[in-house]
Design a protein around this motif. Sequence first.
Motif: not given
Length: 444
Positions: A79-84, A93-99
């Motif tokens: 599901q991704g990293l957990v941010l505000d 925020v999913k892996a595709t966006a971070l990449a």
Amino acid sequence: MNTNPKKRILILAANPQQTSRLCLDEEVREIENALRRARHRDQLELIPRWAVTAREMRRAVLEESPQIVHFSGHGAGEQGLVLDDETGQVKLVKATALAELFKLFADQVECVLLNACYSEVQAEAIRQHINYVIGMNQPIGDRAAIEFAVGFYDALGTGKDYDFAYNYALTGISMVGIDEANVPVLFKKRFFDVNNDTYPSLWVHGWSKPIDNYSPAVELDWTEYFDRDAQPRQIADQATWDNILLPSLKKAREELAQERAGSIIDIRGRHTLTAAVAIGILFPDTRGYTLRVEQQPTAGKPNLWRSDASPSDAKFQVVEESGVIGEHLVIALGITGNPLLDVSQLLQNSSVPFSATVYAEPVSGTGSQAINSDADAVALALDAKDLIRRYRHKYRANCIHLILFAPVGFCLFLGQRLRLIGDVVCYELVAPRNYQPALKVSTG
């Protein structure tokens, strides 16, 4: 390119109100202390950003031009990293966006450290563009996360490279008595392009499908049968293996034979250790198959392991042995860690009448440095085959219950050599202290 003589370390901390409390302030304070003590402290600059949103994360990387990006917070696996977010709500925020973000800064960022639970998925995506990425393959406690971070920056502060800093940080976790040194995983940027390679490739997706846009010769998508984020983890049952997964591997073998008979075959994908053993069994070395696997590297070693590598002098030693002659023999092999506590729980809870148990580990001991190359992996696979045969004969067992705590490459190479030892049941760790039988195969 970095024209600033200082190495800038950007700390991105996020602990939304709806999530459990983390010791982020303590982690950052300890990192500051480590850098303050560092021999090369004048060459390191720490830049903390608190309660970051996705927008602030993006801006911070742009504005601060860091060489190291360190995220501290929560991870939620696929599901991704957990941010505000800007309204105070949780944003994944999913892996595709971070990449995609780090792709824009590939000429600047040298290392990304994701100090968050289940962040291995994001780390594997980011390493397409960044040379060194560290993620966590399961939940990590506050103490272990802090010890890892302190050890990592202690080493960088003395001028050591990222490989050394990673391994030094693992020892920091172990030396304070925390049994989580197997959680941080180091990924390195791939140094080859599968499309430009000369060998046919087989990709098997178990836990997840990669973001890579490569086109392997054969691709098997098993993700509907596996779920790493479930509690306990979901794995394929015996009927699925018999009716779907093993037949698909046999068909893949036929298709690859048409590509180039007897050639080296590249094996890729994020799958279980049991799947690696199964692939090896279906592509045995006796039929002329040479397998090449992308293995997560350790310090100073390449990350392509070949099953035809000349074996080193690595050997197993039997650490514990007990039992009597009988049908069911448990053989546990610990390389990157010690599974004995989990094995003990299995022996207590299983309905199988286990007659004997043998636990072995490399003579050099267990841990991240226990197996450093394909030469070690091949040597240990050969020795494991002989060990299994020897103890099967000693206890006159008809069924081997195999438990592996080892790199995927070793499991693949061992599978290639598992023959003429009767029935083998491979086990998977689906939760702490919970090994479950995953696949039963007959090796003749």
